[in-house]
Design a protein around this motif. Sequence first.
Motif, PDB file in Angstrom:
ATOM      1  N   THR A   1      -3.510   0.481   7.347  1.00 56.99           N
ATOM      2  CA  THR A   1      -2.429   0.733   8.352  1.00 56.99           C
ATOM      3  C   THR A   1      -2.125  -0.633   9.458  1.00 56.99           C
ATOM      4  O   THR A   1      -1.058  -0.417  10.089  1.00 56.99           O
ATOM      5  CB  THR A   1      -2.906   1.724   9.429  1.00 56.99           C
ATOM      6  OG1 THR A   1      -4.224   1.339  10.174  1.00 56.99           O
ATOM      7  CG2 THR A   1      -3.098   3.147   8.533  1.00 56.99           C
TER       8      THR A   1
ATOM      9  N   SER B   1      -8.499   8.292   0.723  1.00 60.75           N
ATOM     10  CA  SER B   1      -9.264   7.153   1.350  1.00 60.75           C
ATOM     11  C   SER B   1     -10.522   7.967   2.049  1.00 60.75           C
ATOM     12  O   SER B   1     -11.474   6.936   2.119  1.00 60.75           O
ATOM     13  CB  SER B   1      -8.461   6.646   2.527  1.00 60.75           C
ATOM     14  OG  SER B   1      -8.064   7.663   3.438  1.00 60.75           O
TER      15      SER B   1
ATOM     16  N   PRO C   1       0.832  -1.179  -0.111  1.00 61.31           N
ATOM     17  CA  PRO C   1       0.139   0.039  -0.011  1.00 61.31           C
ATOM     18  C   PRO C   1       0.850   1.215  -0.020  1.00 61.31           C
ATOM     19  O   PRO C   1       1.942   1.141   0.440  1.00 61.31           O
ATOM     20  CB  PRO C   1      -0.613  -0.160   1.272  1.00 61.31           C
ATOM     21  CG  PRO C   1       0.119  -0.923   2.064  1.00 61.31           C
ATOM     22  CD  PRO C   1       0.707  -2.002   1.353  1.00 61.31           C
TER      23      PRO C   1
ATOM     24  N   VAL D   1      -8.275   3.215  -2.027  1.00 60.25           N
ATOM     25  CA  VAL D   1      -7.167   2.884  -1.443  1.00 60.25           C
ATOM     26  C   VAL D   1      -6.027   2.905  -2.512  1.00 60.25           C
ATOM     27  O   VAL D   1      -6.256   2.523  -3.874  1.00 60.25           O
ATOM     28  CB  VAL D   1      -7.318   1.612  -0.970  1.00 60.25           C
ATOM     29  CG1 VAL D   1      -6.009   1.111  -0.263  1.00 60.25           C
ATOM     30  CG2 VAL D   1      -8.496   1.406  -0.170  1.00 60.25           C
TER      31      VAL D   1
ATOM     32  N   ASP E   1      -8.333  -1.634   5.734  1.00 60.45           N
ATOM     33  CA  ASP E   1      -7.542  -0.705   6.490  1.00 60.45           C
ATOM     34  C   ASP E   1      -6.065  -0.860   6.221  1.00 60.45           C
ATOM     35  O   ASP E   1      -5.635  -2.302   6.725  1.00 60.45           O
ATOM     36  CB  ASP E   1      -7.849  -0.956   8.136  1.00 60.45           C
ATOM     37  CG  ASP E   1      -7.196  -0.122   9.242  1.00 60.45           C
ATOM     38  OD1 ASP E   1      -6.546   0.958   8.548  1.00 60.45           O
ATOM     39  OD2 ASP E   1      -7.355  -0.468  10.383  1.00 60.45           O
TER      40      ASP E   1
ATOM     41  N   ILE F   1       1.221   4.916   1.323  1.00 61.75           N
ATOM     42  CA  ILE F   1       0.745   5.775   2.533  1.00 61.75           C
ATOM     43  C   ILE F   1       1.341   7.125   2.470  1.00 61.75           C
ATOM     44  O   ILE F   1       2.386   7.223   3.008  1.00 61.75           O
ATOM     45  CB  ILE F   1       0.722   5.012   3.943  1.00 61.75           C
ATOM     46  CG1 ILE F   1       0.197   4.023   3.971  1.00 61.75           C
ATOM     47  CG2 ILE F   1       0.361   6.053   4.986  1.00 61.75           C
ATOM     48  CD1 ILE F   1       0.613   2.990   5.295  1.00 61.75           C
ATOM     49  N   THR F   2       0.701   8.089   1.607  1.00 71.48           N
ATOM     50  CA  THR F   2       0.982   9.371   1.561  1.00 71.48           C
ATOM     51  C   THR F   2      -0.149  10.512   1.830  1.00 71.48           C
ATOM     52  O   THR F   2      -1.316  10.094   2.249  1.00 71.48           O
ATOM     53  CB  THR F   2       1.522   9.784   0.060  1.00 71.48           C
ATOM     54  OG1 THR F   2       0.437   9.524  -0.707  1.00 71.48           O
ATOM     55  CG2 THR F   2       2.759   8.933  -0.396  1.00 71.48           C
TER      56      THR F   2
ATOM     57  N   THR G   1      -4.078   9.254   1.632  1.00 69.92           N
ATOM     58  CA  THR G   1      -4.849   9.578   2.926  1.00 69.92           C
ATOM     59  C   THR G   1      -6.202  10.198   2.472  1.00 69.92           C
ATOM     60  O   THR G   1      -7.383  10.151   2.759  1.00 69.92           O
ATOM     61  CB  THR G   1      -4.175  10.185   3.973  1.00 69.92           C
ATOM     62  OG1 THR G   1      -3.005   9.558   4.244  1.00 69.92           O
ATOM     63  CG2 THR G   1      -5.050  10.181   5.236  1.00 69.92           C
TER      64      THR G   1
END
Length: 97
Positions: free
Chosen positions: A94, A23, A13, A28, A92, A15-16, A20
């Motif tokens: 994270t 999302s 994934p 995603v 999710d 994650i920046t 975000t």
Amino acid sequence: MNKAELYDVIRKPVITEKATMASEANAVVFEVAIGSTKPQIREAVEGLFGVKVKAVNTSITKGKVKKFRGRPGRRKDVKKAYVTLEEGNTIDVTTGL
């Protein structure tokens, strides 16, 4: 496809800050294999996470030329997939898999 082939399509994934914000719109972002197609990405996400995919958008970022120990080198090209999920489905990213 078996599970190993699904993991070959989806690398990790992303994650920046932009991911975000996506999302919040029920999307995603994943880094995917450079040769993967939108139907393969859809099948992999649905198979691994058990969700329904509404749409898949992809983008390829070309690798930059950078210096490494004084010599020019090139970073790899990266393909990202913005996967929009159907209403009521969530992933999710994270927590891990």
